[in-house]
Design a protein around this motif. Structure first.
Motif, PDB file in Angstrom:
ATOM      1  N   ARG A 108       6.290 -30.880  46.423  1.00 39.21           N
ATOM      2  CA  ARG A 108       5.618 -32.189  46.481  1.00 39.21           C
ATOM      3  C   ARG A 108       6.613 -33.246  46.973  1.00 39.21           C
ATOM      4  NH1 ARG A 108       1.165 -33.574  43.349  1.00 39.21           N
ATOM      5  NH2 ARG A 108       0.638 -31.413  43.853  1.00 39.21           N
ATOM      6  N   PHE A 109       7.848 -33.162  46.486  1.00 37.33           N
ATOM      7  CA  PHE A 109       8.903 -34.084  46.918  1.00 37.33           C
ATOM      8  C   PHE A 109       9.171 -33.940  48.424  1.00 37.33           C
ATOM      9  CE2 PHE A 109      13.562 -34.651  47.624  1.00 37.33           C
ATOM     10  CZ  PHE A 109      13.635 -36.019  47.414  1.00 37.33           C
ATOM     11  N   ALA A 110       9.271 -32.710  48.912  1.00 38.33           N
ATOM     12  CA  ALA A 110       9.519 -32.469  50.338  1.00 38.33           C
ATOM     13  C   ALA A 110       8.373 -33.005  51.192  1.00 38.33           C
ATOM     14  CB  ALA A 110       9.720 -30.978  50.591  1.00 38.33           C
ATOM     15  N   ALA A 111       7.154 -32.853  50.705  1.00 34.82           N
ATOM     16  CA  ALA A 111       5.995 -33.362  51.446  1.00 34.82           C
ATOM     17  C   ALA A 111       6.001 -34.882  51.496  1.00 34.82           C
ATOM     18  CB  ALA A 111       4.708 -32.852  50.793  1.00 34.82           C
ATOM     19  N   LEU A 112       6.402 -35.516  50.403  1.00 31.68           N
ATOM     20  CA  LEU A 112       6.483 -36.974  50.378  1.00 31.68           C
ATOM     21  C   LEU A 112       7.573 -37.464  51.320  1.00 31.68           C
ATOM     22  CD1 LEU A 112       5.518 -39.636  49.036  1.00 31.68           C
ATOM     23  CD2 LEU A 112       7.270 -39.257  47.266  1.00 31.68           C
ATOM     24  N   GLU A 113       8.726 -36.791  51.312  1.00 35.50           N
ATOM     25  CA  GLU A 113       9.830 -37.157  52.200  1.00 35.50           C
ATOM     26  C   GLU A 113       9.437 -37.012  53.666  1.00 35.50           C
ATOM     27  OE1 GLU A 113      13.825 -37.698  51.266  1.00 35.50           O
ATOM     28  OE2 GLU A 113      12.232 -38.942  50.451  1.00 35.50           O
ATOM     29  N   ALA A 114       8.674 -35.980  53.974  1.00 27.25           N
ATOM     30  CA  ALA A 114       8.284 -35.698  55.355  1.00 27.25           C
ATOM     31  C   ALA A 114       7.097 -36.531  55.817  1.00 27.25           C
ATOM     32  CB  ALA A 114       7.978 -34.217  55.512  1.00 27.25           C
ATOM     33  N   GLY A 115       6.494 -37.287  54.909  1.00 29.50           N
ATOM     34  CA  GLY A 115       5.322 -38.079  55.272  1.00 29.50           C
ATOM     35  C   GLY A 115       4.043 -37.280  55.321  1.00 29.50           C
ATOM     36  N   GLU A 116       4.076 -36.059  54.803  1.00 33.78           N
ATOM     37  CA  GLU A 116       2.876 -35.215  54.813  1.00 33.78           C
ATOM     38  C   GLU A 116       1.871 -35.664  53.769  1.00 33.78           C
ATOM     39  OE1 GLU A 116       4.407 -31.308  54.244  1.00 33.78           O
ATOM     40  OE2 GLU A 116       5.548 -31.304  56.125  1.00 33.78           O
ATOM     41  N   VAL A 117       2.357 -36.377  52.749  1.00 35.12           N
ATOM     42  CA  VAL A 117       1.475 -37.064  51.806  1.00 35.12           C
ATOM     43  C   VAL A 117       1.858 -38.541  51.850  1.00 35.12           C
ATOM     44  CG1 VAL A 117       1.075 -35.077  50.319  1.00 35.12           C
ATOM     45  CG2 VAL A 117       3.016 -36.555  49.867  1.00 35.12           C
ATOM     46  N   ALA A 118       0.868 -39.395  51.839  1.00 31.48           N
ATOM     47  CA  ALA A 118       1.130 -40.830  52.038  1.00 31.48           C
ATOM     48  C   ALA A 118       1.840 -41.453  50.846  1.00 31.48           C
ATOM     49  CB  ALA A 118      -0.178 -41.563  52.317  1.00 31.48           C
ATOM     50  N   GLY A 119       1.406 -41.105  49.655  1.00 32.96           N
ATOM     51  CA  GLY A 119       1.969 -41.731  48.470  1.00 32.96           C
ATOM     52  C   GLY A 119       1.555 -43.192  48.366  1.00 32.96           C
ATOM     53  N   VAL A 120       2.040 -43.844  47.337  1.00 34.54           N
ATOM     54  CA  VAL A 120       1.793 -45.270  47.128  1.00 34.54           C
ATOM     55  C   VAL A 120       3.135 -45.946  46.901  1.00 34.54           C
ATOM     56  CG1 VAL A 120      -0.512 -44.905  46.183  1.00 34.54           C
ATOM     57  CG2 VAL A 120       1.457 -44.945  44.635  1.00 34.54           C
ATOM     58  N   GLU A 121       3.137 -47.268  46.924  1.00 34.81           N
ATOM     59  CA  GLU A 121       4.387 -48.012  46.751  1.00 34.81           C
ATOM     60  C   GLU A 121       4.997 -47.728  45.382  1.00 34.81           C
ATOM     61  OE1 GLU A 121       6.057 -52.641  46.677  1.00 34.81           O
ATOM     62  OE2 GLU A 121       3.941 -52.213  47.060  1.00 34.81           O
ATOM     63  N   PHE A 122       6.305 -47.493  45.365  1.00 29.51           N
ATOM     64  CA  PHE A 122       7.027 -47.265  44.117  1.00 29.51           C
ATOM     65  C   PHE A 122       7.501 -48.600  43.550  1.00 29.51           C
ATOM     66  CE2 PHE A 122      11.189 -46.235  41.975  1.00 29.51           C
ATOM     67  CZ  PHE A 122      10.611 -45.695  40.829  1.00 29.51           C
ATOM     68  N   ASP A 123       7.042 -48.911  42.367  1.00 30.51           N
ATOM     69  CA  ASP A 123       7.379 -50.167  41.694  1.00 30.51           C
ATOM     70  C   ASP A 123       8.207 -49.838  40.456  1.00 30.51           C
ATOM     71  OD1 ASP A 123       7.537 -52.621  40.480  1.00 30.51           O
ATOM     72  OD2 ASP A 123       5.379 -52.827  40.111  1.00 30.51           O
ATOM     73  N   GLN A 124       9.487 -50.214  40.465  1.00 26.92           N
ATOM     74  CA  GLN A 124      10.361 -49.873  39.348  1.00 26.92           C
ATOM     75  C   GLN A 124       9.933 -50.535  38.048  1.00 26.92           C
ATOM     76  OE1 GLN A 124      14.618 -49.850  40.076  1.00 26.92           O
ATOM     77  NE2 GLN A 124      14.313 -49.621  42.294  1.00 26.92           N
ATOM     78  N   THR A 125       9.256 -51.667  38.140  1.00 25.80           N
ATOM     79  CA  THR A 125       8.822 -52.344  36.918  1.00 25.80           C
ATOM     80  C   THR A 125       7.702 -51.581  36.214  1.00 25.80           C
ATOM     81  OG1 THR A 125       7.190 -53.738  38.054  1.00 25.80           O
ATOM     82  CG2 THR A 125       9.440 -54.581  37.907  1.00 25.80           C
ATOM     83  N   ALA A 126       7.075 -50.642  36.922  1.00 25.35           N
ATOM     84  CA  ALA A 126       5.999 -49.840  36.328  1.00 25.35           C
ATOM     85  C   ALA A 126       6.537 -48.601  35.623  1.00 25.35           C
ATOM     86  CB  ALA A 126       5.002 -49.416  37.405  1.00 25.35           C
ATOM     87  N   CYS A 127       7.848 -48.399  35.695  1.00 27.53           N
ATOM     88  CA  CYS A 127       8.456 -47.193  35.126  1.00 27.53           C
ATOM     89  C   CYS A 127       8.803 -47.355  33.661  1.00 27.53           C
ATOM     90  CB  CYS A 127       9.741 -46.844  35.874  1.00 27.53           C
ATOM     91  SG  CYS A 127       9.509 -46.306  37.574  1.00 27.53           S
ATOM     92  N   HIS A 128       8.579 -46.291  32.936  1.00 27.52           N
ATOM     93  CA  HIS A 128       9.193 -46.169  31.627  1.00 27.52           C
ATOM     94  C   HIS A 128      10.495 -45.413  31.843  1.00 27.52           C
ATOM     95  CE1 HIS A 128       9.487 -46.352  27.369  1.00 27.52           C
ATOM     96  NE2 HIS A 128       8.206 -46.597  27.176  1.00 27.52           N
ATOM     97  N   SER A 129      11.303 -45.245  30.799  1.00 28.28           N
ATOM     98  CA  SER A 129      12.419 -44.322  30.903  1.00 28.28           C
ATOM     99  C   SER A 129      11.845 -42.955  31.254  1.00 28.28           C
ATOM    100  CB  SER A 129      13.197 -44.257  29.593  1.00 28.28           C
ATOM    101  OG  SER A 129      14.036 -45.389  29.443  1.00 28.28           O
ATOM    102  N   PRO A 130      12.584 -42.127  32.015  1.00 27.69           N
ATOM    103  CA  PRO A 130      12.037 -40.827  32.418  1.00 27.69           C
ATOM    104  C   PRO A 130      11.426 -40.039  31.265  1.00 27.69           C
ATOM    105  CG  PRO A 130      14.043 -41.239  33.631  1.00 27.69           C
ATOM    106  CD  PRO A 130      13.917 -42.378  32.636  1.00 27.69           C
ATOM    107  N   LEU A 131      12.096 -40.045  30.128  1.00 27.10           N
ATOM    108  CA  LEU A 131      11.494 -39.546  28.887  1.00 27.10           C
ATOM    109  C   LEU A 131      11.286 -40.755  27.978  1.00 27.10           C
ATOM    110  CD1 LEU A 131      13.508 -36.284  28.164  1.00 27.10           C
ATOM    111  CD2 LEU A 131      11.051 -36.436  28.610  1.00 27.10           C
ATOM    112  N   PRO A 132      10.065 -41.267  27.855  1.00 19.73           N
ATOM    113  CA  PRO A 132       9.833 -42.427  26.992  1.00 19.73           C
ATOM    114  C   PRO A 132      10.231 -42.182  25.537  1.00 19.73           C
ATOM    115  CG  PRO A 132       7.994 -42.090  28.476  1.00 19.73           C
ATOM    116  CD  PRO A 132       8.861 -40.874  28.605  1.00 19.73           C
ATOM    117  N   ARG A 133      10.170 -40.940  25.135  1.00 16.62           N
ATOM    118  CA  ARG A 133      10.693 -40.510  23.836  1.00 16.62           C
ATOM    119  C   ARG A 133      11.121 -39.056  24.010  1.00 16.62           C
ATOM    120  NH1 ARG A 133       5.225 -39.809  20.086  1.00 16.62           N
ATOM    121  NH2 ARG A 133       3.830 -39.094  21.753  1.00 16.62           N
ATOM    122  N   ALA A 134      12.119 -38.646  23.258  1.00 14.15           N
ATOM    123  CA  ALA A 134      12.663 -37.310  23.451  1.00 14.15           C
ATOM    124  C   ALA A 134      12.880 -36.632  22.106  1.00 14.15           C
ATOM    125  CB  ALA A 134      13.988 -37.380  24.212  1.00 14.15           C
TER     126      ALA A 134
END
Length: 335
Positions: free
Chosen positions: A51-77
């Motif tokens: 999925r990452f390779a497809a996003l990098e290659a433009g094979e999937v459009a994706g949406v804008e990445f907004d860092q303010t919409a992120c939680h910590s990668p693991l919101p709880r661990a």
């Protein structure tokens, strides 16, 4: 590969993010959350990489990445264990209070088990009821997320269980630490919730910068919009991440999703204490370290700890100046 947890519910939704941190695409059809992906890593890693390779290659459009919409990668661990791999930092702490440092500190890592149920989002404020007496400090560190680690793993084999890498602000309340340690039972109130970077990455994404269980790049801290530190994370790291993981797993296995921290990134200068950036040094990854040096040189510290309204930004860049993990950006706010 870069992954993020976009805010949704308690554990977020898993997204794949491109290298430039400009686009993202949902991966919830592969694994709904980061923890779910880690629990089934052997199966889903290849799917996420595709999925990452497809996003990098433009094979999937994706949406804008907004860092303010992120939680910590693991919101709880399930587990957050923070080491102190940069023994230079520990040595300065003890020297500032005229305490001898045991020789074992150079051969056996220090580690504490922190609270992992309420990690902060990378753009969430550091909420505190007061500043007086608390000694609010940031600590810029590198951290890894493991898969299932067997008990008694060797330091060399432990490196194979590192699935993801990120950076962290391990918030510390320096004014509360001495009283807690004096009880002989470790940190609790003095270690509030930590914040992790918007994205985490696989070790392969780091290229030559990831060698021997160390991340060989500067970790940059801007305090109130001024560069406070840029120490090299791969330099003066006495214990690599394999050694830290093996230490944590000496008497028990570690579950997938265990987070292991490096401790405050700290560099020496000519076998002595580092210097501020303004004086030609690489600066520091926490306020406590410059206060230690001020105490050693002048008999007392002059740099205050954080107050309400102060801001800390922590980020790491690759050789081309591209942000790798996104930015931790936090204000100290009264609860």
């Amino acid at each position: 590969m870069k992954l993020a947890s976009i805010k949704s519910g308690r554990d977020g939704q898993l997204y794949v993010v491109n290298t430039a941190l400009t686009k993202m695409v949902s991966a919830t059809d592969i694994a709904p959350t980061m923890q779910a992906a880690l629990d089934d890593w052997a199966t889903v890693e290849a799917q996420l990489e595709a999925r990452f390779a497809a996003l990098e290659a433009g094979e999937v459009a994706g949406v804008e990445f907004d860092q303010t919409a992120c939680h910590s990668p693991l919101p709880r661990a399930y587990q957050w264990a923070d080491g102190s791999a940069y023994v230079n930092h520990v040595e300065l702490v003890r020297k500032a209070r005229n305490a001898e440092m045991p020789a074992t500190f150079w051969t056996d890592p220090l580690m504490y088990q922190g609270g992992s149920d309420t990690f902060l989002a990378p753009r969430s404020p550091i909420l505190m009821p007061q500043t007086e007496g608390f000694g609010i400090d940031f600590e810029a560190e590198v951290a890894v997320i493991t898969g299932d680690v067997p008990m008694g793993v060797s330091p060399e084999d432990a490196l194979n269980y590192i699935n993801l890498v990120m950076i962290v602000n391990d918030v510390s309340l320096r004014g509360l630490i001495p009283g807690e340690l004096a009880k002989g039972f470790g940190f609790f109130q003095s270690k509030p919730s930590s914040a992790f970077s918007p994205v985490c990455v696989t070790p392969s994404e780091l290229g030559d910068a990831w060698q021997g269980g160390k991340l060989h790049l500067p970790l940059c801290s801007k305090y109130n919009n001024s560069l406070f530190g840029k120490p090299e994370a791969g330099v003066d790291m006495t214990f690599h991440f394999g050694q830290l993981i093996a230490h944590a797993a000496k008497t028990r296995p570690l579950a997938s999703g265990t987070v292991i921290g490096s401790g405050t990134v700290s560099n020496k200068l000519n076998d002595g204490p580092g210097k501020p950036v303004a004086e030609g040094g690489v600066g520091y990854s926490c306020i406590a370290e410059i206060r230690m040096i001020e105490t050693i040189e002048n008999g007392q510290p002059s740099t205050p700890f954080m107050s309400f309204g102060d801001n800390i930004q922590i980020e790491m860049f690759d050789a081309n100046g591209q942000s790798i993990f996104g930015q931790i950006n936090q204000d100290v706010v009264q609860a």
